[in-house]
Enzyme design. Structure first.
Site, PDB file in Angstrom:
ATOM      1  N   LYS A 179      47.983 -69.987   3.611  1.00  0.00           N
ATOM      2  CA  LYS A 179      49.001 -69.238   4.366  1.00  0.00           C
ATOM      3  C   LYS A 179      48.343 -68.485   5.510  1.00  0.00           C
ATOM      4  CE  LYS A 179      52.101 -69.178   0.436  1.00  0.00           C
ATOM      5  NZ  LYS A 179      52.651 -68.534  -0.742  1.00  0.00           N
ATOM      6  N   GLN A 239      52.412 -62.911  -3.530  1.00  0.00           N
ATOM      7  CA  GLN A 239      52.147 -64.200  -4.180  1.00  0.00           C
ATOM      8  C   GLN A 239      52.448 -64.109  -5.679  1.00  0.00           C
ATOM      9  OE1 GLN A 239      51.399 -66.952  -2.504  1.00  0.00           O
ATOM     10  NE2 GLN A 239      51.201 -68.227  -4.315  1.00  0.00           N
ATOM     11  N   ASP A 257      60.099 -65.153   1.720  1.00  0.00           N
ATOM     12  CA  ASP A 257      60.227 -66.121   0.630  1.00  0.00           C
ATOM     13  C   ASP A 257      61.700 -66.412   0.316  1.00  0.00           C
ATOM     14  OD1 ASP A 257      57.795 -67.063  -0.524  1.00  0.00           O
ATOM     15  OD2 ASP A 257      57.400 -65.065  -1.335  1.00  0.00           O
TER      16      ASP A 257
END
Ligand code: GUN
Length: 283
Positions: free
Chosen positions: A52, A96, A119
Site C-alpha cells: 500500500k 490493517q 476501506d
C-alpha cells in the site's frame, strides 16, 4: 482456452490515471495523504501494508505509516485514530486487519471518520453502498467490478453468482452487481446443490477461502469467472478458490491467482484515497 484477465495490467492503468490526476492536483498545490496503521507483526499484514505504501509513492500520495506494537491497547489505538481524524494532511485512514484479539475491530472502524474511511468498512459507508449512494466502494468488490468491465461484459440481466457472504467481499459484491442490474444469487456454506447453482452463472465470483474448490462442474460454458481466493495449495503454492487449470477451457474469461483480483484491491484503495482527497481539498 478462455481469455485470462490480466489484473496487473488493469490495475496499472487505474494507477496511471490516478497518478496523472494527482500530478495535476500537485501543480495546484493540493497534496493527498493516506495513513496506514498496523498493530503487531502479522507477516501477511506487513506485506500488504508495504504494498500500500509503495502504491502511494507510485501515484504521488503522501503516506503516513504507523507500526504499533502488538501490546498497544484499544484506547491507544483509538487515540491515534482520533488524531488522524483531525489531521488535515490525512485524507484516508486505513487500519490493517486483523488487529490483535484484545482490540475490538468493530469499535476501531466505528471511530474512523466516514469521509476518511477508504476501506468503506464504517457502517455509514456500508449503508450508503446498500442504497447505491456511495463515495467509497470497498476495494476488493470494486476491483472485481473493474475486471468484469475490462472484459466488455454487460452485467444487466445476467445471472451472477457470488460464493461467500463476508462483510468485506461477498455482501458488498452482491450489492454492486445488483446496482448494475445483474440477477444476483449469494451462496454460502449452507447452500444446497452449490455446483448446480454456480453452473447457472454467467458471471461467477468466488470468495470462499478454500483452495481450488471450484472445479469445472461449477462453471457454465462461456462464463466470466472471477477468483477472489488467496490460498496455499498442497505444495504451499499460492492459488485461488478456483481450480484454474480445470476451469480455464470452459470459461470465456477467467482471472489467475496471483495476478487477478489481488493487484486491483490496492488500485481501488488509491482510487478511494483520491476521492477522499478531492472531497476534502477541491470543494
Ligand atoms: N486485511 C485484509 N484485507 C484488508 C483490507 O482490504 N483492508 C484492511 N484494512 N485490512 C485488510
Amino acid at each position: 482456452m478462455g481469455q485470462i484477465i490480466d489484473g496487473k495490467a488493469v490495475s496499472q492503468s487505474v494507477k496511471d490515471s490516478i497518478k496523472a490526476e494527482v500530478a495535476e492536483l500537485k501543480a495546484k498545490g493540493i497534496e493527498i495523504g493516506l495513513a496506514v496503521v498496523i498493530v503487531g507483526d502479522d507477516p501477511a499484514s506487513k506485506v500488504y501494508v508495504r504494498n500500500k505504501k509503495l502504491a502511494c509513492e507510485y501515484v504521488g500520495f503522501n503516506s503516513y505509516e504507523y507500526a504499533l506494537p502488538a501490546e498497544t491497547t484499544e484506547q491507544e489505538l483509538l487515540e491515534l485514530v482520533d488524531k488522524l481524524n483531525n489531521d488535515d494532511k490525512v485524507d484516508g485512514i486505513l487500519v490493517q486487519l486483523p488487529v490483535p484479539k484484545h482490540i475490538n475491530d468493530k469499535v476501531v472502524i466505528d471511530n474512523i471518520r466516514p469521509d476518511k474511511d477508504v476501506d468503506a468498512f464504517h457502517p455509514v459507508n456500508v449503508g450508503k453502498i446498500m442504497i447505491g449512494d456511495y463515495s467509497f466502494l470497498p476495494c476488493t468488490p470494486a476491483g472485481v467490478m473493474e475486471l468484469i468491465a475490462s472484459t466488455g461484459t454487460e452485467i444487466a440481466g445476467k445471472e451472477c453468482v457470488v460464493i461467500g457472504r463476508s462483510n468485506i467481499v461477498g455482501k458488498p459484491q452482491a450489492m454492486l452487481l445488483l446496482h448494475k442490474n445483474g440477477t444476483v444469487t449469494v451462496c454460502h456454506s449452507k447452500t444446497k446443490n452449490l455446483a448446480e447453482v454456480c453452473s447457472r452463472a454467467d458471471i461467477l465470483v468466488a470468495a470462499v477461502g478454500r483452495a481450488k474448490m471450484i472445479t469445472k462442474e461449477y462453471i457454465k460454458e462461456g462464463a466470466v469467472v472471477i477468483d477472489v481466493g488467496m490460498n496455499r495449495d498442497e505444495n504451499g503454492k499460492l492459488c485461488g478458490d478456483v481450480d484454474f487449470e480445470d476451469c480455464k477451457d470452459k470459461a470465456l474469461f477467467i482471472t489467475p491467482v496471483p495476478g487477478g483480483v489481488g493487484p486491483m484491491t490496492i488500485a481501488m484503495l488509491m482510487q478511494n484515497t483520491l476521492t477522499a482527497g478531492k472531497e476534502h481539498k477541491c470543494k
